[in-house]
Scaffold this motif. Sequence first.
Motif, short mmCIF file in Angstrom:
data_model
loop_
_atom_site.label_atom_id
_atom_site.label_comp_id
_atom_site.label_asym_id
_atom_site.label_seq_id
_atom_site.Cartn_x
_atom_site.Cartn_y
_atom_site.Cartn_z
N PHE A 44 0.93 -1.17 0.21
CA PHE A 44 0.14 0.07 -0.07
C PHE A 44 0.84 1.27 0.04
O PHE A 44 0.67 2.17 -0.74
N VAL A 45 1.98 1.28 0.87
CA VAL A 45 2.88 2.64 0.96
C VAL A 45 3.62 2.61 -0.49
O VAL A 45 3.73 3.68 -0.89
N ARG A 46 3.87 1.54 -0.90
CA ARG A 46 4.54 1.58 -2.28
C ARG A 46 3.76 2.17 -3.36
O ARG A 46 4.15 3.03 -4.04
N LEU A 47 2.44 1.86 -3.45
CA LEU A 47 1.40 2.51 -4.31
C LEU A 47 1.26 4.00 -4.25
O LEU A 47 1.26 4.77 -5.07
N LEU A 48 1.33 4.16 -2.75
CA LEU A 48 1.18 5.74 -2.60
C LEU A 48 2.37 6.50 -3.18
O LEU A 48 1.93 7.52 -3.64
N LYS A 49 3.55 5.82 -2.83
CA LYS A 49 4.65 6.53 -3.14
C LYS A 49 4.56 6.66 -4.86
O LYS A 49 5.23 7.58 -5.46
#
Length: 440
Positions: A44-49
């Motif tokens: 999820f954090v990777r998708l946001l970044k």
Amino acid sequence: MKKLALHWKILIGMLIGVLFGFIMASVNGQVFVMDWVDPIGKIFVRLLKLIAVPLILASLIKGISDLKDISKFKKMGLRTIVIYIITTVIAITIGLGLVNTLKPGEGITEETVSMLKEKYSSSEKAKTILSNAQQQKEAGPLEFLVDMVPDNAIYAMSNNKLMLQVIVFAILLGICLLLVPEEKAKPLKNFFDSLNEVVLKMVDIIMLFAPYAVFALLASVVVSADDPDILLALLKYAGVVVLGLFLMICFYLVILSVYVKKSPLWFISKISPAQLLAFSTSSSAAALPVTMERVEEHVGVDKEVSSFVLPVGATINMDGTSLYQGVAAVFIMQVLWPEGLVFSNQLMIILTALLASIGSAAVPGAGMVMLVIVLEAIGFPSDLLPIALALIFAVDRPLDMCRTTVNVTGDATVSTIIAKSLGKLGEPNVKNWDDNYPVE
Ligand code: ASP
């Protein structure tokens, strides 16, 4: 039936995550959580970044090229920087006021110091922090300006750590779009308009997973927390930081109700998904796409303002981080170096914490690296630095979560204030798919 609002779903996800984390920790299920649950949060954090760079690029270029004339941009730029500096100085002053009055360092015994020293001072993490701080320190005084200017736009866009370079490139491109004849600018402007719209839709889609992702993020924070005895010993220090952060949020809300004439509850309900994500991810950069979406579509800030103020804020305005640095520096002095507690050093902390918060990256733990610089600037004995870090290590992650929430709230507040001052605060414009359900 009206479905549950997004922030409630995220909150429920967080609570279940904490509970699950405690249960797993009590049955020695840490490895299971790290192997099978933690990756969900990481994805999820990777998708946001992933969407941060295209979003900054598209929205900043669109925002500036919509301005019609450059003097408006100058006015907005100047206001943004001045207000960011003022709020940061206020934050540090609140922190220093509290830590000097409540003196959390006085409750720390010799035994606690040696226990913490033994556990953390020679840990890998402490070494990395000290060597990162050393690198930062070796840079010349104007190095940060040099670092802001990209020498390769494509390279800058390929590295999340170079967000400020992307901002500089986007500003230059946006200004030049204003300067060339309209028919020449149109195709490129349309391209970025369309990219902006599509990327904002990606935020909506990614946010569908937010409640599950925060569950995973919080469960892994809980299973990797330190043992309760250590946390308890640092409770007073952590309490002072949290109290300061809380007062800072109250300060934002007062300004919003007095100047912007919006109810604090209304504002919080609009931006809470961004705050909850900042809390769960400890990264204002990861929360940035959501902050932008909430502020534009839910609060009603014009894109011309939010597209500049928010990305710049995520990288240079960190009120929570600077407040924490003020408290942590004085707390460390109270325990390890009481002779350093003089007025001139407190003034120096205000100055260096201000610069440090500008220089801190918008990622987890960055504030601690810059804290080392603050301590060095006031002449803190360098042989005590590893012990100083050991002293605050155990509670750094929970405090990072709280200060990141304040960092994001500060950015959202300042963008709303600037929009109001420029007559660019309109009505919210919530789009389909938003808040997890199509709006009729
Ligand atoms: N995690 C913070 C942020 O991203 C920075 C810090 O205080 O460590 O805003």
